[in-house]
Design a protein around this motif. Sequence first.
Motif, mmCIF file in Angstrom:
data_model
loop_
_atom_site.group_PDB
_atom_site.id
_atom_site.type_symbol
_atom_site.label_atom_id
_atom_site.label_comp_id
_atom_site.label_asym_id
_atom_site.label_seq_id
_atom_site.Cartn_x
_atom_site.Cartn_y
_atom_site.Cartn_z
ATOM 1 N N ASP A 6 0.854 -1.179 0.000
ATOM 2 C CA ASP A 6 0.000 0.000 0.000
ATOM 3 C C ASP A 6 0.891 1.230 0.000
ATOM 4 O OD1 ASP A 6 -2.425 -1.315 -0.069
ATOM 5 O OD2 ASP A 6 -2.462 -1.591 2.110
ATOM 6 N N ASN A 7 0.294 2.382 -0.067
ATOM 7 C CA ASN A 7 1.066 3.612 -0.209
ATOM 8 C C ASN A 7 1.526 4.179 1.129
ATOM 9 O OD1 ASN A 7 0.826 3.582 -2.966
ATOM 10 N ND2 ASN A 7 -1.043 4.761 -2.965
ATOM 11 N N SER A 8 2.180 3.376 1.937
ATOM 12 C CA SER A 8 2.717 3.907 3.178
ATOM 13 C C SER A 8 4.078 3.287 3.448
ATOM 14 C CB SER A 8 1.766 3.627 4.347
ATOM 15 O OG SER A 8 1.767 2.255 4.665
ATOM 16 N N PHE A 9 4.884 4.016 4.166
ATOM 17 C CA PHE A 9 6.219 3.550 4.476
ATOM 18 C C PHE A 9 6.172 2.379 5.454
ATOM 19 C CE2 PHE A 9 10.362 3.861 6.634
ATOM 20 C CZ PHE A 9 11.168 3.661 5.533
ATOM 21 N N GLU A 10 5.176 2.371 6.333
ATOM 22 C CA GLU A 10 5.032 1.262 7.287
ATOM 23 C C GLU A 10 4.793 -0.058 6.554
ATOM 24 O OE1 GLU A 10 5.588 1.305 10.558
ATOM 25 O OE2 GLU A 10 6.170 3.401 10.278
ATOM 26 N N ASP A 11 3.960 -0.033 5.511
ATOM 27 C CA ASP A 11 3.723 -1.240 4.722
ATOM 28 C C ASP A 11 4.990 -1.692 4.002
ATOM 29 O OD1 ASP A 11 1.060 -1.402 5.467
ATOM 30 O OD2 ASP A 11 0.420 -0.114 3.813
ATOM 31 N N PHE A 12 5.772 -0.720 3.550
ATOM 32 C CA PHE A 12 7.030 -1.049 2.900
ATOM 33 C C PHE A 12 7.989 -1.722 3.880
ATOM 34 C CE2 PHE A 12 11.430 0.357 2.082
ATOM 35 C CZ PHE A 12 11.666 -0.381 0.943
ATOM 36 N N LYS A 13 8.089 -1.166 5.100
ATOM 37 C CA LYS A 13 8.974 -1.767 6.108
ATOM 38 C C LYS A 13 8.516 -3.176 6.473
ATOM 39 C CE LYS A 13 8.970 1.187 9.435
ATOM 40 N NZ LYS A 13 9.233 2.034 10.617
ATOM 41 N N THR A 14 7.203 -3.365 6.597
ATOM 42 C CA THR A 14 6.675 -4.687 6.926
ATOM 43 C C THR A 14 6.996 -5.687 5.821
ATOM 44 O OG1 THR A 14 4.885 -3.657 8.172
ATOM 45 C CG2 THR A 14 4.588 -5.951 7.536
ATOM 46 N N ALA A 15 6.802 -5.274 4.564
ATOM 47 C CA ALA A 15 7.102 -6.163 3.437
ATOM 48 C C ALA A 15 8.586 -6.492 3.394
ATOM 49 C CB ALA A 15 6.664 -5.521 2.124
ATOM 50 N N LEU A 16 9.422 -5.520 3.694
ATOM 51 C CA LEU A 16 10.866 -5.747 3.674
ATOM 52 C C LEU A 16 11.294 -6.674 4.813
ATOM 53 C CD1 LEU A 16 13.349 -4.945 2.053
ATOM 54 C CD2 LEU A 16 13.642 -3.007 3.577
ATOM 55 N N ASN A 17 10.702 -6.509 5.981
ATOM 56 C CA ASN A 17 11.037 -7.368 7.118
ATOM 57 C C ASN A 17 10.561 -8.803 6.927
ATOM 58 O OD1 ASN A 17 12.396 -5.500 8.682
ATOM 59 N ND2 ASN A 17 10.531 -4.761 9.654
ATOM 60 N N ASN A 18 9.438 -8.996 6.244
ATOM 61 C CA ASN A 18 8.842 -10.325 6.112
ATOM 62 C C ASN A 18 9.319 -11.103 4.891
ATOM 63 O OD1 ASN A 18 7.367 -9.855 8.418
ATOM 64 N ND2 ASN A 18 5.567 -9.143 7.314
ATOM 65 N N PRO A 20 12.583 -12.378 2.904
ATOM 66 C CA PRO A 20 14.041 -12.499 2.734
ATOM 67 C C PRO A 20 14.488 -12.281 1.286
ATOM 68 C CG PRO A 20 13.129 -14.451 3.829
ATOM 69 C CD PRO A 20 11.997 -13.591 3.425
ATOM 70 N N ASP A 21 13.629 -12.668 0.340
ATOM 71 C CA ASP A 21 13.978 -12.452 -1.075
ATOM 72 C C ASP A 21 14.072 -10.964 -1.388
ATOM 73 O OD1 ASP A 21 13.981 -15.182 -1.505
ATOM 74 O OD2 ASP A 21 11.869 -15.218 -2.134
ATOM 75 N N LEU A 22 13.140 -10.179 -0.856
ATOM 76 C CA LEU A 22 13.148 -8.737 -1.086
ATOM 77 C C LEU A 22 14.371 -8.108 -0.410
ATOM 78 C CD1 LEU A 22 11.591 -6.401 -2.368
ATOM 79 C CD2 LEU A 22 10.310 -6.182 -0.235
ATOM 80 N N GLN A 23 14.747 -8.594 0.758
ATOM 81 C CA GLN A 23 15.942 -8.087 1.435
ATOM 82 C C GLN A 23 17.196 -8.359 0.597
ATOM 83 O OE1 GLN A 23 16.036 -9.926 5.280
ATOM 84 N NE2 GLN A 23 14.146 -8.914 5.961
ATOM 85 N N GLN A 24 17.262 -9.541 0.033
ATOM 86 C CA GLN A 24 18.414 -9.896 -0.797
ATOM 87 C C GLN A 24 18.479 -9.035 -2.057
ATOM 88 O OE1 GLN A 24 20.844 -11.879 0.083
ATOM 89 N NE2 GLN A 24 21.939 -11.523 -1.842
ATOM 90 N N GLU A 25 17.315 -8.790 -2.655
ATOM 91 C CA GLU A 25 17.274 -7.927 -3.846
ATOM 92 C C GLU A 25 17.756 -6.522 -3.517
ATOM 93 O OE1 GLU A 25 13.618 -7.870 -6.094
ATOM 94 O OE2 GLU A 25 13.260 -9.981 -5.647
ATOM 95 N N PHE A 26 17.374 -6.011 -2.350
ATOM 96 C CA PHE A 26 17.812 -4.670 -1.971
ATOM 97 C C PHE A 26 19.304 -4.626 -1.666
ATOM 98 C CE2 PHE A 26 13.523 -3.094 -1.707
ATOM 99 C CZ PHE A 26 13.686 -1.740 -1.953
ATOM 100 N N ARG A 27 19.865 -5.705 -1.178
ATOM 101 C CA ARG A 27 21.317 -5.738 -0.938
ATOM 102 C C ARG A 27 22.082 -5.728 -2.260
ATOM 103 N NH1 ARG A 27 20.023 -10.002 2.881
ATOM 104 N NH2 ARG A 27 19.774 -9.017 4.901
ATOM 105 N N GLU A 28 21.572 -6.470 -3.242
ATOM 106 C CA GLU A 28 22.278 -6.586 -4.521
ATOM 107 C C GLU A 28 22.133 -5.332 -5.369
ATOM 108 O OE1 GLU A 28 20.637 -10.088 -6.251
ATOM 109 O OE2 GLU A 28 21.576 -11.414 -4.783
ATOM 110 N N ASN A 29 20.915 -4.883 -5.576
ATOM 111 C CA ASN A 29 20.676 -3.719 -6.423
ATOM 112 C C ASN A 29 19.421 -3.001 -5.920
ATOM 113 O OD1 ASN A 29 20.435 -1.821 -8.402
ATOM 114 N ND2 ASN A 29 20.561 -3.257 -10.110
#
Length: 107
Positions: A6-18, A20-29
Amino acid sequence: MKTTIDNSFEDFKTALNNSPDLQQEFRENPVKAAENITTNPKETDSWIYRIIVLSFGLIILTIVVTLTIMSMDGSQINAQVLTIFTAISSGSIGALAGLLAPSPGKQ
């Protein structure tokens, strides 16, 4: 992999915390990972609202035309049919007003 938030930073943080694939993508690029994040389509796609408004408008217009034709025809309009048409049209008008009114959070 597309991630919808959704359009909030809290939702983004939750998605990033939950995720691991998204965390790895952010580490790489991080730039490429950010491009793969999509927002809620209800917030960005105006065609959804256009289709809904058109549908409710057609329902209201159809009911008005049908009742006009039935009254001009000279036939007796059954009270139950009139009640059903009134309920459908008032519900459509209420839904249309609810869609077109600005939400309190987006002033």
